[in-house]
Write a protein that holds these residues in place. Sequence first.
Motif, mmCIF file in Angstrom:
data_model
loop_
_atom_site.group_PDB
_atom_site.id
_atom_site.type_symbol
_atom_site.label_atom_id
_atom_site.label_comp_id
_atom_site.label_asym_id
_atom_site.label_seq_id
_atom_site.Cartn_x
_atom_site.Cartn_y
_atom_site.Cartn_z
ATOM 1 N N GLU A 517 7.233 -15.596 14.748
ATOM 2 C CA GLU A 517 8.473 -14.816 14.755
ATOM 3 C C GLU A 517 8.397 -13.597 13.835
ATOM 4 N N GLN A 518 7.616 -13.699 12.772
ATOM 5 C CA GLN A 518 7.532 -12.578 11.832
ATOM 6 C C GLN A 518 6.737 -11.406 12.396
ATOM 7 N N ASP A 519 6.038 -11.627 13.522
ATOM 8 C CA ASP A 519 5.290 -10.587 14.235
ATOM 9 C C ASP A 519 4.039 -10.117 13.499
ATOM 10 N N TRP A 520 3.539 -10.902 12.585
ATOM 11 C CA TRP A 520 2.259 -10.590 11.950
ATOM 12 C C TRP A 520 1.580 -11.866 11.490
ATOM 13 N N ILE A 521 0.261 -11.789 11.364
ATOM 14 C CA ILE A 521 -0.565 -12.886 10.844
ATOM 15 C C ILE A 521 -1.547 -12.261 9.861
ATOM 16 N N ALA A 522 -1.761 -12.899 8.723
ATOM 17 C CA ALA A 522 -2.738 -12.391 7.758
ATOM 18 C C ALA A 522 -3.407 -13.555 7.050
ATOM 19 N N ASP A 542 -8.785 -19.624 -3.289
ATOM 20 C CA ASP A 542 -8.869 -18.381 -4.062
ATOM 21 C C ASP A 542 -7.476 -17.969 -4.541
ATOM 22 N N LEU A 543 -7.432 -17.151 -5.604
ATOM 23 C CA LEU A 543 -6.182 -16.502 -5.970
ATOM 24 C C LEU A 543 -5.674 -15.695 -4.764
ATOM 25 N N PRO A 544 -4.370 -15.653 -4.520
ATOM 26 C CA PRO A 544 -3.849 -14.977 -3.325
ATOM 27 C C PRO A 544 -3.593 -13.486 -3.529
ATOM 28 N N THR A 545 -4.367 -12.843 -4.388
ATOM 29 C CA THR A 545 -4.084 -11.434 -4.703
ATOM 30 C C THR A 545 -4.236 -10.533 -3.489
ATOM 31 N N ARG A 546 -5.326 -10.695 -2.724
ATOM 32 C CA ARG A 546 -5.536 -9.838 -1.563
ATOM 33 C C ARG A 546 -4.498 -10.136 -0.482
ATOM 34 N N TYR A 547 -4.209 -11.413 -0.260
ATOM 35 C CA TYR A 547 -3.207 -11.787 0.738
ATOM 36 C C TYR A 547 -1.836 -11.218 0.375
ATOM 37 N N ASN A 548 -1.431 -11.375 -0.871
ATOM 38 C CA ASN A 548 -0.110 -10.883 -1.285
ATOM 39 C C ASN A 548 -0.002 -9.368 -1.123
ATOM 40 N N ARG A 549 -1.083 -8.653 -1.421
ATOM 41 C CA ARG A 549 -1.062 -7.205 -1.278
ATOM 42 C C ARG A 549 -1.001 -6.811 0.206
ATOM 43 N N ILE A 550 -1.730 -7.515 1.048
ATOM 44 C CA ILE A 550 -1.674 -7.248 2.497
ATOM 45 C C ILE A 550 -0.249 -7.434 3.000
ATOM 46 N N VAL A 551 0.374 -8.529 2.600
ATOM 47 C CA VAL A 551 1.740 -8.806 3.042
ATOM 48 C C VAL A 551 2.687 -7.705 2.548
ATOM 49 N N ASP A 552 2.523 -7.295 1.280
ATOM 50 C CA ASP A 552 3.364 -6.219 0.746
ATOM 51 C C ASP A 552 3.249 -4.952 1.603
ATOM 52 N N LEU A 553 2.013 -4.609 1.979
ATOM 53 C CA LEU A 553 1.800 -3.382 2.756
ATOM 54 C C LEU A 553 2.322 -3.519 4.184
ATOM 55 N N LYS A 566 -6.457 1.594 8.438
ATOM 56 C CA LYS A 566 -7.511 2.167 7.599
ATOM 57 C C LYS A 566 -7.062 2.223 6.142
ATOM 58 N N THR A 567 -5.844 2.710 5.943
ATOM 59 C CA THR A 567 -5.312 2.831 4.582
ATOM 60 C C THR A 567 -5.246 1.467 3.904
ATOM 61 N N MET A 568 -4.832 0.467 4.654
ATOM 62 C CA MET A 568 -4.767 -0.884 4.087
ATOM 63 C C MET A 568 -6.152 -1.403 3.722
ATOM 64 N N GLN A 569 -7.134 -1.191 4.590
ATOM 65 C CA GLN A 569 -8.488 -1.668 4.282
ATOM 66 C C GLN A 569 -9.070 -0.956 3.068
ATOM 67 N N GLY A 570 -8.612 0.253 2.793
ATOM 68 C CA GLY A 570 -9.116 0.997 1.640
ATOM 69 C C GLY A 570 -8.281 0.830 0.392
ATOM 70 N N ASP A 571 -7.256 -0.024 0.437
ATOM 71 C CA ASP A 571 -6.332 -0.164 -0.698
ATOM 72 C C ASP A 571 -7.038 -0.788 -1.908
ATOM 73 N N THR A 572 -6.779 -0.220 -3.092
ATOM 74 C CA THR A 572 -7.490 -0.663 -4.297
ATOM 75 C C THR A 572 -6.570 -1.120 -5.420
ATOM 76 N N LEU A 573 -5.277 -1.334 -5.129
ATOM 77 C CA LEU A 573 -4.394 -1.884 -6.155
ATOM 78 C C LEU A 573 -4.759 -3.347 -6.391
ATOM 79 N N ILE A 737 -7.714 -5.457 -2.028
ATOM 80 C CA ILE A 737 -8.051 -5.605 -0.602
ATOM 81 C C ILE A 737 -9.438 -5.025 -0.349
ATOM 82 N N ASN A 738 -9.666 -3.790 -0.800
ATOM 83 C CA ASN A 738 -11.000 -3.192 -0.720
ATOM 84 C C ASN A 738 -11.805 -3.757 -1.879
#
Length: 819
Positions: A517-522, A542-553, A566-573, A737-738
């Motif tokens: 229903e949320q229309d996304w999977i990560a 693993d720590l969910p840092t990359r997952y949490n950042r993906i969800v935020d974006l 592309k921008t998400m795959q290159g994210d460095t926060l 993420i990157n």
Amino acid sequence: MNLSAKSSGLGKLMRAGLWLIGACIIIGLAVTLAYFYSAQSNISGKRTIKSLGDSVAITFDESDIPHIKAKSQADAYFALGYLHASERSWQMEMNRRIASGRLSEILGNDTVKIDRFVRTLGIKRAAERQFDRYPVSAKRLLQAYADGVNAGNAQLGWALPVEYFLTGSKPGHWSPTDSVAWMLMMAYDLGGNWHKELQRLELSQYLSTKQVWEVIQPYEHDEPVSNLDFSKLYRELKVYHPSPGPAEGKAKNLPATELSQLDQMGARDGIGSNNWALSGKLSTSGKPLLANDPHLGLSAPAVWYFAHLEAPGLNVIGGTLPGIPAVVLGRTDKFAWSFTNTGPDVQDLYIEQIDLKNPGMYRGPDGPLPFKVHQEIIDIKGSPSLTFLVKETRHGPVISDSYAKAKRTIDTDRFALAFRWTALDIENQSVAGLLDMNRAADLDQFKQALRKNYAPMQNVVMADIEGNIAYQAAGMAPKRILHHGLYGVAPAPGWERQYDWNGYVPFEQLPASNNPEQDWIATANQKIIAANDPNPLTGDWDLPTRYNRIVDLIKSKNIHSADDMKTMQGDTLSLGATPLLELFKTSQSPHPLSAQAMEIGRSFDGDMKKNSAGALIFNAWADQLTRNLFSRLSYLFTETYGSRNYRAPLINQIKNPNSPWCDDPKTQQVESCQDSSNNALGKALEYLNKEYGDDPKSWVWGKAHIAISEHRPFSKVPLLGELFNIRTPFAGDSFSINVGRLELMQSENPYETLQAPSLRTIYDLADLEKSLFVYQTGQSGWVQSKLYRNMNSLWANNEYLPLQMKPEKSSRQLELTNK
């Protein structure tokens, strides 16, 4: 007269010497020119191969992706094997030797420990047993691929890749079981829970169970999956070696990737990947978007080789692994799929009690049992062969005779450590599953094929042109009951039945989702639990840092485009940095550069950009703070810091300003976490001043954070390493993420990275011909080829190449024929 004669004789001798030197130079140049002329590093034209079924046309596009068009699937896989051998012969030779424990035949004593451990696991023996049970149709395709590999190696002639000359070797015979064995090695790389089990066993020599959990803690705020006091259990059993200590050092002239640190394969934090899918409701095209970037060790050449296979019932393009006859990650003309590592606990260690009166027996649940024993012989270049015995219990191979860290931990006169692992099961047919995946006509058939995936278990995220997005965890994992026994977190007494595996989780009970229903999977190696089963697949997520950042974006916008992917795959926060920023920014040091450095540091927001000075100052401080807190663990810290990053326990401990871990046991006063942080800042500034000069503004992250694609085996060899390795400044850290995982104490440069996105792919299901890909080297494994490293700068700068089944232009053609 005599002087004149002597002078004349000396002159003749010098002229002869100069003539000889000149002749040698000319001959050397002639041989070099002949080699470059003869080396088939860019094959084209027509090749006649008697063992081929029918002619195959191969067209290489501008990215050098081969488009293989065959009249049968067997011929298509033959052609893929032929190309793998033509482009990646040395890489395949290393893969074959690693999986069969035969490196030392060409590399000598440095690799004996690796060969012995692989032989002890019985990788090739397991592959042979498994292959015997494969369906006949899969066996034929594996044989066709192997025939193609051997034909490809044969056509290279005398001008082999230069690595063969440097090692005095030649390509060996490739068999179908070599492909199965390499699949097992990939599973080993992605399934390393047993290393944490062993580390908990080692730590229990010095720490209570509560303290062990503080060092290797459960997922975020979860309770441990086991309530057993294992530290007390081990002390009562008296399992430990009388005089434990550090293991022997690693060979310094071998690369980190898959060789000198085979003992760390799978043990490294951050081994995993990212993938996500957005439904058409969230995309500009109205159809799903799918992105994937698997994180593996960086090697030169890369682990991936992209190819397009087309034959009746087969039309698939994507990343192949040289040695395995399939597109592992990719798309058809109707759907695309992606993998991340699920990371289930599929490996357990068992403490087996040896019968002191009869060392050939060990304690079973109902009485003594005999060890199964067989002999292995390792041939060693330049040295006598090594003959040794491999023992096996009802749980699996005994590793404490061949693995130094296990051998130094337990009393091997009284106990042995046995290794249980799903991938060694005779029922494993993962390569056959890949072949079925490649033939799937739609997502339903693809999901059926996933049932054959045994090991490694993967988070498979899929999307199709009909607008569907789906997720399936695919692979075998033992059933475990929460808080029952040890739950696989630490080695178990092998003679007690309660610790034995009791079947596997049925495929129907594995986590799955269709058009949520949320229309996304990560997925990004975070905790995964099936809705109908409360028992997690492991206690070591693993720590969910990359997952949490993906969800935020994903949630940051209502509609996304392929450019957003592309921008998400290159994210460095880095969400692994942000919890530490408050303590970092309040740190003080008397170092003369402290004021300048912290003026930069106080504006740092956790974004690990290449040009950020704050990123380097922060990482140097976090590194030193981690050492301050955990170096008291002595060799148990220094041997693992880098393969494990200790970020989770660090974040957890500094929540308590007076955590006992922050106190320096070497001083009389009691230090707070702020005191330890101040001390860490001083050490960090000393290091940065020494390594990067006295201007903190020039301490940019990209100078230290270098992505290195290592060559096997010449990465650490002077001059040769410079020739074969591929280096580039890189953004990100272990938690972005990157991703670019730091080596820390595992390298002279603690902030270099040897593990990062091994490839990136993006699929727009509105038009799959607009698919994109990139990875960090190039298609060619020939070091002299321009295609050896041509993608590197694109990859480092988050740029992409087209992944098309119908490219407009081609660079060369190759025809394989049996006439």
